[in-house]
Scaffold this motif. Structure first.
Motif, PDB file in Angstrom:
ATOM      1  N   ASN A 127      54.786  46.062  53.401  1.00  0.00           N
ATOM      2  CA  ASN A 127      53.665  45.112  53.240  1.00  0.00           C
ATOM      3  C   ASN A 127      53.927  43.781  53.935  1.00  0.00           C
ATOM      4  N   ARG A 128      55.147  43.572  54.429  1.00  0.00           N
ATOM      5  CA  ARG A 128      55.468  42.339  55.149  1.00  0.00           C
ATOM      6  C   ARG A 128      54.967  42.369  56.600  1.00  0.00           C
ATOM      7  N   SER A 144      48.579  55.452  52.008  1.00  0.00           N
ATOM      8  CA  SER A 144      47.534  55.023  51.081  1.00  0.00           C
ATOM      9  C   SER A 144      47.807  55.507  49.663  1.00  0.00           C
ATOM     10  N   ASN A 148      49.260  52.346  48.441  1.00  0.00           N
ATOM     11  CA  ASN A 148      47.995  51.631  48.619  1.00  0.00           C
ATOM     12  C   ASN A 148      48.050  50.733  49.856  1.00  0.00           C
ATOM     13  N   LEU A 149      48.699  51.248  50.913  1.00  0.00           N
ATOM     14  CA  LEU A 149      48.869  50.499  52.152  1.00  0.00           C
ATOM     15  C   LEU A 149      47.833  50.952  53.174  1.00  0.00           C
ATOM     16  N   LYS A 150      47.185  49.991  53.812  1.00  0.00           N
ATOM     17  CA  LYS A 150      46.211  50.303  54.854  1.00  0.00           C
ATOM     18  C   LYS A 150      46.925  50.450  56.199  1.00  0.00           C
ATOM     19  N   SER A 151      46.433  51.350  57.031  1.00  0.00           N
ATOM     20  CA  SER A 151      47.011  51.540  58.359  1.00  0.00           C
ATOM     21  C   SER A 151      45.924  51.986  59.316  1.00  0.00           C
TER      22      SER A 151
END
Length: 362
Positions: A127-128, A144, A148-151
C-alpha cells in the motif's frame, strides 16, 4: 489537475534487487528495450547478483546502473548510493519489480510503482506504492480479495515474430514424441514432480509412441527432481538440461511436439505463451494465470491442478491429434489469437500510458 507527463521528456527507471535469468527478468528486458525507443530509460540493479548474459540482451539505449550491494548486507552505504543515483537521474517514474524495494525508496515513494508478477505474494508494504500493476486478472483479483488493493491490469507480452514456428506436424511411425517443460526448478510452484509422475503413467500405456521429456531450467529443486527421476526409473526418458538462453527459446522451442506447464500456482505463465508463439500445443494446469492465456485456444489442454491422471490423459489426446493430422490448424489459430492480445509492444505502450496519467506530486 493532474498534468500528464510529456513522453518526449519522460525519464523512467526500472529497478530490481537482482537480475538473474528468469521469467520476470526476461519480461523486464523486453519492456526496457521497447520503452527505450521513445523515452529515456534506466535500469538499476541493487544487489551484486546478476547474470551478464541477460544484461547483454539489454539495448544500448538503456542506461544500466549497478549498486553492487552484497545480498542482505545492511550497510546503509548502499542505500545512500542508491538514493544519490536516483536524485542525480531526476527520474519521474520508478518502476519496481521486487515488492520490498519500497522500503529502500521511501524518499521517492510518490514516484514508485510496482508490477505484481505472481499470486500469493506478501501484501506487506504494497500500500506504500503510488500504484500497483497486475500482469493478469488472476493477480488483480488476488490483490483485491486478500488485501483490498487496487491495481491496473497490464498483460505481459512477447515478441511473436522472433519465434521460429513449427512447420512439420506429422508424427511418423517410430518417431519419438518430444515434450518440453521450461521454468525454474522449483517444484513446489512449477510442479515438475507432477509431470514426472505422469511420464511414469504414460510408460505403462499401450499403443503410444516413445516419449521423451526435457526439463529446461535450474533452481533449488534440481537434486529432488533428479532423485525422483531415478526413483521412477525414468533416466532414459527424462533429461534435466539446465537453463537455456533466449536465442535457444526463439529457435529451438519449435522442435518439440508439446510443452507442458504443470504449475500449482502461477500469476501468468509466460512459457505457455512462448509455446503458442512457436506453434506447438500446450498442456497446462487449470489455474488462473495459464487458463487466462489459453482459454478458447483449440491447441491447448487444461487439466485439474495436481491431477496426474488427467495430465496423462491430456498428453495422450495431443498425441492422438498429431496422429489424426488435426494439430496443425489448431496451433496456427492459436498464434493469431495470442498475437492480438499478448504483444510486448502493447505491454510497453500500456505502461507508458499509465506513467503519463499518474500524478507523482501527490
Amino acid at each position: 489537475m493532474n498534468s500528464p507527463l510529456n513522453p518526449s521528456t519522460m525519464r523512467v527507471c526500472h529497478i530490481s534487487f537482482s537480475f538473474l535469468i528468469g521469467g520476470i527478468e526476461n519480461m523486464v528486458v523486453d519492456i526496457l528495450n521497447e520503452q527505450s525507443k521513445t523515452i529515456d530509460t534506466h535500469l538499476v540493479i541493487v544487489n551484486d547478483t546478476y547474470n551478464q548474459e541477460i544484461i547483454d540482451r539489454i539495448s544500448a539505449k538503456v542506461h544500466v546502473h549497478f549498486i553492487n550491494r552484497p545480498q542482505g548486507n545492511p550497510n546503509p552505504f548502499y542505500i545512500f548510493k542508491l538514493w544519490y543515483l536516483l536524485f542525480k537521474l531526476r527520474v519521474q517514474v520508478i518502476h519496481c519489480h521486487s515488492p520490498k524495494l519500497i522500503m529502500f525508496l521511501l524518499p521517492f515513494k510518490n514516484k514508485c510503482i510496482y508490477t505484481v508478477h505472481n499470486i500469493g505474494i506478501s501484501l506487506k508494504n504494497l500500500n506504500r506504492y503510488k500504484k500497483l500493476f497486475a500482469i493478469s486478472h488472476a493477480v488483480k483479483e488476488d490483490l483485491s480479495k486478500r488485501g483490498n488493493l487496487k491495481s491496473e491490469l497490464v498483460y505481459n507480452g512477447i515478441h511473436f515474430d522472433r519465434f521460429e514456428k513449427r512447420s512439420d506436424y506429422n508424427l511418423q511411425h517410430g518417431e519419438v514424441f518430444k515434450i518440453v517443460q521450461v521454468s525454474r526448478l522449483l517444484h513446489e510452484q512449477k510442479g515438475q514432480d507432477i509431470l514426472i509422475k505422469a511420464l511414469e503413467e504414460l510408460r505403462l500405456q499401450n499403443h503410444l509412441p516413445e516419449v521423451e521429456l526435457h526439463i529446461i531450467g535450474d533452481g533449488p529443486s534440481e537434486g529432488y527432481l533428479s532423485d525422483l527421476i531415478a526413483k521412477h526409473n525414468l533416466g532414459n526418458t527424462i533429461t534435466l538440461t539446465g537453463p537455456k538462453d533466449r536465442s535457444w527459446i526463439y529457435s529451438d522451442l519449435k522442435n518439440y511436439h508439446l510443452l507442458v506447464q504443470p504449475s500449482r500456482f502461477e500469476g501468468f505463465g509466460l512459457t505457455v505463451l512462448e509455446a503458442v508463439a512457436a506453434g506447438i500445443p500446450v498442456v497446462a494446469s487449470d489455474i488462473d494465470g495459464p487458463a487466462e492465456i489459453v482459454k478458447n485456444m483449440p491447441g491447448a489442454w487444461l487439466f485439474e491442478n495436481e491431477n496426474v491422471s488427467q495430465l496423462t490423459k491430456a498428453i495422450k489426446e495431443v498425441i492422438t491429434h498429431y496422429q489424426d493430422d488435426k494439430i496443425a490448424s489448431m496451433c496456427l489459430n492459436d498464434i493469431a489469437e495470442a498475437k492480438h492480445k499478448f504483444s510486448v509492444v502493447a505491454t510497453a505502450e500500456n505502461y507508458l500510458k499509465h506513467y503519463q496519467l499518474i500524478n507523482y506530486n501527490k
